[in-house]
Design a protein around this motif. Sequence first.
Motif, mmCIF file in Angstrom:
data_model
loop_
_atom_site.group_PDB
_atom_site.id
_atom_site.type_symbol
_atom_site.label_atom_id
_atom_site.label_comp_id
_atom_site.label_asym_id
_atom_site.label_seq_id
_atom_site.Cartn_x
_atom_site.Cartn_y
_atom_site.Cartn_z
ATOM 1 N N GLY A 277 2.948 -13.699 12.813
ATOM 2 C CA GLY A 277 3.746 -12.707 12.109
ATOM 3 C C GLY A 277 3.036 -11.369 12.013
ATOM 4 N N PRO A 278 3.779 -10.333 11.632
ATOM 5 C CA PRO A 278 3.184 -9.006 11.470
ATOM 6 C C PRO A 278 2.106 -9.016 10.385
ATOM 7 C CG PRO A 278 5.581 -8.925 11.236
ATOM 8 C CD PRO A 278 5.199 -10.351 11.357
ATOM 9 N N ARG A 279 1.076 -8.189 10.573
ATOM 10 C CA ARG A 279 -0.016 -8.085 9.606
ATOM 11 C C ARG A 279 0.078 -6.751 8.871
ATOM 12 N NH1 ARG A 279 -4.894 -9.305 13.533
ATOM 13 N NH2 ARG A 279 -5.156 -7.148 12.937
ATOM 14 N N PRO A 280 -0.269 -6.749 7.603
ATOM 15 C CA PRO A 280 -0.261 -5.488 6.841
ATOM 16 C C PRO A 280 -1.213 -4.467 7.468
ATOM 17 C CG PRO A 280 -0.618 -7.387 5.389
ATOM 18 C CD PRO A 280 -0.688 -7.892 6.800
ATOM 19 N N GLY A 281 -0.843 -3.202 7.386
ATOM 20 C CA GLY A 281 -1.688 -2.139 7.902
ATOM 21 C C GLY A 281 -1.567 -1.906 9.398
ATOM 22 N N ARG A 282 -0.719 -2.660 10.081
ATOM 23 C CA ARG A 282 -0.518 -2.506 11.524
ATOM 24 C C ARG A 282 0.855 -1.873 11.757
ATOM 25 N NH1 ARG A 282 -5.213 -2.918 13.889
ATOM 26 N NH2 ARG A 282 -4.200 -3.395 15.849
ATOM 27 N N THR A 283 1.029 -1.220 12.904
ATOM 28 C CA THR A 283 2.300 -0.603 13.276
ATOM 29 C C THR A 283 2.868 -1.358 14.469
ATOM 30 O OG1 THR A 283 1.484 1.543 12.540
ATOM 31 C CG2 THR A 283 3.399 1.555 13.986
ATOM 32 N N TYR A 284 4.159 -1.665 14.406
ATOM 33 C CA TYR A 284 4.794 -2.471 15.448
ATOM 34 C C TYR A 284 6.033 -1.787 15.999
ATOM 35 C CZ TYR A 284 1.803 -6.084 13.522
ATOM 36 O OH TYR A 284 0.712 -6.791 13.093
ATOM 37 N N ALA A 285 6.322 -2.076 17.264
ATOM 38 C CA ALA A 285 7.567 -1.673 17.905
ATOM 39 C C ALA A 285 8.294 -2.951 18.306
ATOM 40 C CB ALA A 285 7.291 -0.816 19.135
ATOM 41 N N GLN A 286 9.608 -2.944 18.199
ATOM 42 C CA GLN A 286 10.401 -4.113 18.583
ATOM 43 C C GLN A 286 10.729 -4.037 20.061
ATOM 44 O OE1 GLN A 286 14.272 -4.401 16.806
ATOM 45 N NE2 GLN A 286 14.481 -6.544 17.359
ATOM 46 N N LEU A 287 10.479 -5.144 20.788
ATOM 47 C CA LEU A 287 10.841 -5.223 22.206
ATOM 48 C C LEU A 287 12.323 -5.591 22.286
ATOM 49 C CD1 LEU A 287 7.677 -7.082 23.524
ATOM 50 C CD2 LEU A 287 8.157 -4.621 23.541
ATOM 51 N N VAL A 288 13.079 -4.827 23.063
ATOM 52 C CA VAL A 288 14.535 -4.989 23.128
ATOM 53 C C VAL A 288 14.948 -5.342 24.546
ATOM 54 C CG1 VAL A 288 16.763 -3.868 22.747
ATOM 55 C CG2 VAL A 288 14.814 -3.299 21.272
#
Length: 88
Positions: free
Chosen positions: A20-31
């Motif tokens: 899962g996503p971790r706090p303090g990180r930035t993510y983009a969704q793959l579409v």
Amino acid sequence: MDELEFMRGRVYGADHEEAGPRPGRTYAQLVGGPLDGLLLDVTDRAGADLAEPVALPTELGRYGPGGRACYAPRPGDTRRWDWRGDTP
């Protein structure tokens, strides 16, 4: 739960235990494409580097093991990266 539902909200390349996503990180969704719904960690990308497409190794694409799925940031929305096709 089917495989697609299981993969949504998971981070590409993360261990299964910490997927899962971790706090303090930035993510983009793959579409679209074989990695649709996964999150790509873009924390260390900035400026022009954030606009560069990526070829992500995957066994799920057209070329199976050893293949790559190509994604590029959506114009005007770097939080979503669109599938551009697969490559060997």
